[in-house]
Design a protein around this motif. Sequence first.
Motif, short mmCIF file in Angstrom:
data_model
loop_
_atom_site.label_atom_id
_atom_site.label_comp_id
_atom_site.label_asym_id
_atom_site.label_seq_id
_atom_site.Cartn_x
_atom_site.Cartn_y
_atom_site.Cartn_z
N VAL A 434 0.83 -1.20 0.00
CA VAL A 434 0.00 0.00 0.00
C VAL A 434 0.87 1.26 0.00
O VAL A 434 0.52 2.27 -0.62
CB VAL A 434 -0.96 -0.01 1.21
CG1 VAL A 434 -0.21 0.06 2.53
CG2 VAL A 434 -1.96 1.13 1.12
N VAL A 435 2.02 1.21 0.66
CA VAL A 435 2.94 2.35 0.69
C VAL A 435 3.62 2.52 -0.67
O VAL A 435 3.75 3.63 -1.19
CB VAL A 435 3.99 2.18 1.81
CG1 VAL A 435 4.94 3.38 1.83
CG2 VAL A 435 3.31 2.02 3.15
N ILE A 436 4.03 1.40 -1.27
CA ILE A 436 4.65 1.45 -2.59
C ILE A 436 3.68 2.01 -3.62
O ILE A 436 4.02 2.86 -4.45
CB ILE A 436 5.15 0.05 -3.01
CG1 ILE A 436 6.30 -0.39 -2.10
CG2 ILE A 436 5.58 0.04 -4.47
CD1 ILE A 436 6.82 -1.78 -2.40
N ASN A 437 2.44 1.53 -3.58
CA ASN A 437 1.44 2.02 -4.54
C ASN A 437 1.21 3.52 -4.39
O ASN A 437 1.07 4.24 -5.37
CB ASN A 437 0.12 1.26 -4.35
CG ASN A 437 0.22 -0.18 -4.82
OD1 ASN A 437 1.09 -0.53 -5.61
ND2 ASN A 437 -0.66 -1.02 -4.32
N GLU A 438 1.18 4.00 -3.14
CA GLU A 438 1.00 5.43 -2.89
C GLU A 438 2.19 6.22 -3.42
O GLU A 438 2.04 7.27 -4.03
CB GLU A 438 0.84 5.66 -1.39
CG GLU A 438 0.62 7.11 -0.98
CD GLU A 438 -0.81 7.57 -1.18
OE1 GLU A 438 -1.04 8.79 -1.23
OE2 GLU A 438 -1.71 6.69 -1.27
N LEU A 439 3.40 5.71 -3.19
CA LEU A 439 4.62 6.39 -3.62
C LEU A 439 4.69 6.51 -5.14
O LEU A 439 5.10 7.55 -5.67
CB LEU A 439 5.84 5.63 -3.11
CG LEU A 439 7.21 6.19 -3.46
CD1 LEU A 439 7.44 7.54 -2.80
CD2 LEU A 439 8.31 5.20 -3.04
#
Length: 482
Positions: A434-439
């Motif tokens: 979820v953090v990678i997708n946001e980044l």
Amino acid sequence: MFVGTCSDAGKSLVNAGFCRVFKQDGFNPAPFKAQNMSLNSYATPEGLEIGRAQAVQAEACQTAPSVYMNPVLLKPTGEMKSQIVLLGKPVGDQSAYAYFKENDRAELFEAAVDSFQKLNAQFNPIVMEGAGSISELNLKKRDITNMRIALRTGADVYLVADIDRGGIFGSVYGTIALLTQEEKEAVKGIIVNKFRGDARLFEEGKQILEELTGKPVVGVLPHFADLYIEEEDSVSLTNKNKHAIAGKVNIAVVRLEQLSNFTDFNALSMHPSVHLYYTLEKEELKNADIIILPGSKNTIADLNRLKSLGVDQEIQNAYRNGKTVIGICGGYQMMGVAIKDPDGIEGAALETEGLCLLPVETVLENSKVTEQGDFYFKDQDELCHGYEIHMGKTNPVNEAYMPVNKLPDGSDEGCWVNEKCWGSYFHGILDNQVVINELLGEFGVENHDFDYVEYKEKNYDQLADYIRQYMDLDYIYKLLKR
């Protein structure tokens, strides 16, 4: 126990492979390394610090990491000094000279033996790992990691040799020849590692090694180009890509001199739209879409080095020009207004100005935070997981402060300016998809459904398959069950 003719012979990989084999075969294995030297560490569930390699091997065993798996950890701090971490807690810094010359490390050795015994009472078998070469005669008296612990615990010892380096006959023969008779008897076999090509071509080589040493060659392992197991130390970064490439989201990790926990970026590097590289070159930082400041064992020294190279200005300019800059742990501290070290924990510099990208300042303290933790990234409702290993507290300097993470207890963590500028203490934050997708979302990259934990599990199983294919497991089991 797997020991080596040299450093980076592949002991950690072999250890992890046998951990998974034993687990698959119905045993309850655990890894053990009496002393590790690494900047790549991990926090156990109890909030204690161990080397990352033993945490990886614990994963291969499908068991929780324990401080008893790595009772002594040396974390280099620069200037030929290391922080000594004993049973998961720092007990002081010492120069390499003092550490190896002061005495025979009897207190550390007994702590290692006690840790082994605690593991041995709970797990079976214990899969042990040595460090470097077992025949460093000038250090041997004070060495608590190799044959000394092997003899104390009655371990079956297997010597791992890296054929890819060349000179395997001399290194194996010389290593064994320099052992005492008791140590030679503990060595039960030789593992030839990192063979390239058709292993049948080394049949004569196996016979020569066996004739020279009187020890059987129990396996010839190929160079595993298709296998992913987290690497132990940043020496591997010398082989990583160093330049941006077209058609990808280029992510530059600033290659700090005391860079720690580089495994923070492994999951991110696997995204099909990402090209991740490590650099200190200004031009390559300019070419990056995202710049990451990683963890550091000596944050002030690394920050001052960036300033001396002009890299600090390059990072600041990148953000002003619309690039994304984020920081993890020590990198998060660097992005603030200032880092203060009133007690001189990291050295003579008691304060230094930060990159002034985040409205926070850090005060270094003697107490060390080592703990696992859950959090919610930004406004996401998916629970994420990471771990903290740092000395110091970071606090807001003005009302512009906003957190990047919310913890389950309602407290805040990290600092968020906007989607292009944030920092967090959480190692492993970028293991959460979820953090990678946001980044990556701002670059038009579609959400990627990738389970990093599942991916690692598949690779542990693949490694076990290789061990079964290329090792004489019947011989090894016969000795274990005697």
